[in-house]
Design a protein around this motif. Sequence first.
Motif, PDB file in Angstrom:
ATOM      1  N   VAL A 141      -9.260  43.849  -6.742  1.00  0.00           N
ATOM      2  CA  VAL A 141     -10.400  43.992  -7.663  1.00  0.00           C
ATOM      3  C   VAL A 141     -10.096  45.088  -8.682  1.00  0.00           C
ATOM      4  O   VAL A 141     -10.340  44.927  -9.886  1.00  0.00           O
ATOM      5  CB  VAL A 141     -11.692  44.331  -6.878  1.00  0.00           C
ATOM      6  N   HIS A 142      -9.529  46.183  -8.203  1.00  0.00           N
ATOM      7  CA  HIS A 142      -9.229  47.294  -9.104  1.00  0.00           C
ATOM      8  C   HIS A 142      -8.224  46.855 -10.176  1.00  0.00           C
ATOM      9  O   HIS A 142      -8.416  47.124 -11.367  1.00  0.00           O
ATOM     10  CB  HIS A 142      -8.689  48.487  -8.307  1.00  0.00           C
ATOM     11  N   ALA A 143      -7.161  46.149  -9.728  1.00  0.00           N
ATOM     12  CA  ALA A 143      -6.130  45.707 -10.681  1.00  0.00           C
ATOM     13  C   ALA A 143      -6.750  44.781 -11.733  1.00  0.00           C
ATOM     14  O   ALA A 143      -6.538  44.961 -12.941  1.00  0.00           O
ATOM     15  CB  ALA A 143      -5.010  44.995  -9.926  1.00  0.00           C
ATOM     16  N   ALA A 144      -7.526  43.805 -11.277  1.00  0.00           N
ATOM     17  CA  ALA A 144      -8.109  42.841 -12.219  1.00  0.00           C
ATOM     18  C   ALA A 144      -9.069  43.542 -13.180  1.00  0.00           C
ATOM     19  O   ALA A 144      -9.077  43.260 -14.392  1.00  0.00           O
ATOM     20  CB  ALA A 144      -8.829  41.738 -11.444  1.00  0.00           C
ATOM     21  N   CYS A 145      -9.862  44.463 -12.656  1.00  0.00           N
ATOM     22  CA  CYS A 145     -10.840  45.152 -13.518  1.00  0.00           C
ATOM     23  C   CYS A 145     -10.153  46.096 -14.504  1.00  0.00           C
ATOM     24  O   CYS A 145     -10.602  46.240 -15.642  1.00  0.00           O
ATOM     25  CB  CYS A 145     -11.866  45.908 -12.670  1.00  0.00           C
ATOM     26  N   MET A 146      -9.058  46.721 -14.090  1.00  0.00           N
ATOM     27  CA  MET A 146      -8.328  47.592 -15.032  1.00  0.00           C
ATOM     28  C   MET A 146      -7.786  46.757 -16.197  1.00  0.00           C
ATOM     29  O   MET A 146      -7.817  47.180 -17.358  1.00  0.00           O
ATOM     30  CB  MET A 146      -7.178  48.311 -14.316  1.00  0.00           C
ATOM     31  N   ALA A 147      -7.305  45.537 -15.891  1.00  0.00           N
ATOM     32  CA  ALA A 147      -6.813  44.662 -16.970  1.00  0.00           C
ATOM     33  C   ALA A 147      -7.978  44.199 -17.845  1.00  0.00           C
ATOM     34  O   ALA A 147      -7.846  44.113 -19.070  1.00  0.00           O
ATOM     35  CB  ALA A 147      -6.075  43.465 -16.365  1.00  0.00           C
ATOM     36  N   GLU A 148      -9.108  43.924 -17.211  1.00  0.00           N
ATOM     37  CA  GLU A 148     -10.313  43.522 -17.965  1.00  0.00           C
ATOM     38  C   GLU A 148     -10.689  44.606 -18.979  1.00  0.00           C
ATOM     39  O   GLU A 148     -11.177  44.327 -20.078  1.00  0.00           O
ATOM     40  CB  GLU A 148     -11.462  43.304 -16.969  1.00  0.00           C
ATOM     41  N   LEU A 149     -10.419  45.857 -18.611  1.00  0.00           N
ATOM     42  CA  LEU A 149     -10.763  46.978 -19.507  1.00  0.00           C
ATOM     43  C   LEU A 149      -9.722  47.177 -20.615  1.00  0.00           C
ATOM     44  O   LEU A 149      -9.867  48.073 -21.441  1.00  0.00           O
ATOM     45  CB  LEU A 149     -10.884  48.276 -18.690  1.00  0.00           C
TER      46      LEU A 149
ATOM     47  N   GLY B  14       0.140  44.584 -10.252  1.00  0.00           N
ATOM     48  CA  GLY B  14      -0.341  44.764  -8.878  1.00  0.00           C
ATOM     49  C   GLY B  14       0.815  44.521  -7.924  1.00  0.00           C
ATOM     50  O   GLY B  14       1.550  43.534  -8.069  1.00  0.00           O
ATOM     51  N   VAL B  15       0.972  45.409  -6.937  1.00  0.00           N
ATOM     52  CA  VAL B  15       2.097  45.307  -5.993  1.00  0.00           C
ATOM     53  C   VAL B  15       1.544  45.226  -4.573  1.00  0.00           C
ATOM     54  O   VAL B  15       0.658  46.012  -4.203  1.00  0.00           O
ATOM     55  CB  VAL B  15       3.014  46.556  -6.102  1.00  0.00           C
ATOM     56  N   ASP B  16       2.075  44.296  -3.785  1.00  0.00           N
ATOM     57  CA  ASP B  16       1.682  44.232  -2.369  1.00  0.00           C
ATOM     58  C   ASP B  16       2.869  43.719  -1.572  1.00  0.00           C
ATOM     59  O   ASP B  16       3.725  43.001  -2.107  1.00  0.00           O
ATOM     60  CB  ASP B  16       0.463  43.302  -2.190  1.00  0.00           C
TER      61      ASP B  16
ATOM     62  N   GLY C 224      -2.401  38.000 -20.376  1.00  0.00           N
ATOM     63  CA  GLY C 224      -1.040  38.525 -20.260  1.00  0.00           C
ATOM     64  C   GLY C 224      -1.018  39.996 -19.846  1.00  0.00           C
ATOM     65  O   GLY C 224       0.046  40.603 -19.765  1.00  0.00           O
ATOM     66  N   ARG C 225      -2.196  40.574 -19.570  1.00  0.00           N
ATOM     67  CA  ARG C 225      -2.226  41.996 -19.219  1.00  0.00           C
ATOM     68  C   ARG C 225      -2.116  42.253 -17.722  1.00  0.00           C
ATOM     69  O   ARG C 225      -2.035  43.401 -17.295  1.00  0.00           O
ATOM     70  CB  ARG C 225      -3.531  42.644 -19.731  1.00  0.00           C
ATOM     71  N   LEU C 226      -2.138  41.174 -16.902  1.00  0.00           N
ATOM     72  CA  LEU C 226      -2.127  41.375 -15.440  1.00  0.00           C
ATOM     73  C   LEU C 226      -1.073  40.493 -14.786  1.00  0.00           C
ATOM     74  O   LEU C 226      -1.034  39.279 -15.025  1.00  0.00           O
ATOM     75  CB  LEU C 226      -3.506  41.017 -14.863  1.00  0.00           C
ATOM     76  N   ARG C 227      -0.216  41.118 -13.988  1.00  0.00           N
ATOM     77  CA  ARG C 227       0.725  40.328 -13.193  1.00  0.00           C
ATOM     78  C   ARG C 227       0.850  40.975 -11.821  1.00  0.00           C
ATOM     79  O   ARG C 227       0.441  42.132 -11.622  1.00  0.00           O
ATOM     80  CB  ARG C 227       2.077  40.203 -13.903  1.00  0.00           C
TER      81      ARG C 227
END
Length: 433
Positions: free
Chosen positions: A14-22, A28-30, A62-65
Amino acid sequence: MRISVIGCGYLGAVHAACMAELGHEVVGVDVDENKIAQLSAGRAPFFEPGLPEVLDRAIASGRLRFTTDIAEAAGASVHFVAVGTPQVVGSDAADLRFVDASFSALAAHLAPGDLVVGKSTVPVGTAARLSELVEATGASLAWNPEFLREGFAVGDTLSPDRLVYGVRAGDDAAVAALDEVYSAALAAGTPRLVTDYATAELVKVAANAFLATKISFINAMAEVAEATGADVTQLADAIGHDARIGRRFLNSGLGFGGGCLPKDIRAFMARGDELGVGESLAFLREVDAINLRRRTRVVDLVAAALDGDVAGRRIAALGLAFKPDSDDVRDSPALEVVQRLTELGAAVVATDPEAIETARRSKPDVHYAPTVEEAVDGAECIVVLTEWREYREFTPESLGRITTARRIVDARNCLDPKQWRDAGWTYSAPGRP
Ligand SMILES: NC(=O)c1ccc[n+]([C@@H]2O[C@H](COP(=O)([O-])OP(=O)(O)OC[C@H]3O[C@@H](n4cnc5c(N)ncnc54)[C@H](O)[C@@H]3O)[C@@H](O)[C@H]2O)c1
Ligand SMILES: O=c1ccn([C@@H]2O[C@H](COP(=O)(O)OP(=O)(O)O[C@H]3O[C@H](CO)[C@@H](O)[C@H](O)[C@H]3O)[C@@H](O)[C@H]2O)c(=O)[nH]1
């Protein structure tokens, strides 16, 4: 800004997606390949309202991978760490092995001037210990605890009710970097508190300890109500009108569960013992005990509804998730009640709008049904264990059309007793006459 988020579970994804939304550029790494494959395909690996839409938009922009390769965190200037801190099996303490492993792996890819930001909930003292590893690379460390609630995670991340930055004294660069990350929330007036590491770590566990205590307080009143014929829901309404008390988090019933409150109060007690302040936190032992007694109380109410013996009786269990709008069954009171009734020999059929698959992974031996209709078909007693909106809207007429059962246990105090009793049902609920 270029941001990495290490750990893409309920919090990190959620944090990764919301940071890109901003507008930030995020990786994101897992370590979980399956999770990363789903996220890379734009699919949320768990149920969280609003997350699929944010993920879609962020990936399309293109801001989130997402990746399993921690080396790809290199190049980001802010690195959030959101890995799990579960309870150690056989102890109350927090298991820090994922935190330690992720910090060690990340350290190899840090550049001087980078900021590492701990978001995981950790025992006080952890940030100070990890700061040595981070600072040896020329990077610096902040601890920025997260207060999001599952079911509201996207809204809570984009519009938090406060931001807490735990930083090394005088680390203005860390504060400035976090201000840039959170510029949208700050512009909207979100309060921001800059503290030292220990205070930031303690704010998080203190907040959860307070919330847990509030719930156990009202559940203790439920026990007294049960002994006196009083009604705990009316009591909660009445005391809740006092603005100093407030009505929120005074819902009595089956108590708290999930991946946070239970393990966080236990880890707090364990850390308090290590610090020699165990006595100051001893009340949390009672908070935990009151909470766990609610599960037994609900099992007893179901047995009482069936004249004392559940063995061989058909019971419909509605709800498996630890709360509505989530598929999370970590320490779920609902799933524990289902398991205990099953162990007592009852023929339980359980359902949930979103949590059947997570429940099945955790308890494969329980009998699950995909719909309420199938769960209640042939049941002698219905027990509502999670107050999903669609369950709160049940009426004696709507359920009466699909089952001949006329016994209902409202473990979450989410139904109107009068309505059910007037329609000829046997209604019972914890803390209510
Ligand atoms: N879930 C919440 O609502 C919430 C809210 C606030 C704080 N927290 C805290 O946030 C932390 C994470 O909680 P969660 O619910 O997201 O847990 P989770 O189990 O859903 O996610 C943790 C993720 O970390 C990954 N991981 C483990 N080791 C890793 C490593 N070395 N490198 C990269 N990834 C790794 C796991 O594969 C997993 O996907 C915990 O400390 C929790 O207490 C959670
Ligand atoms: O009046 C109430 C309110 C909640 N609950 C139960 O308490 C548990 C926790 O609920 P909630 O706090 O809404 O869910 P979480 O998503 O676990 O969020 C908590 O834990 C997170 C992880 O630390 C924090 O970030 C949040 O601020 C904190 O509310 C659930 O089982 C609820 O059913 C009650 O029994 N009665």
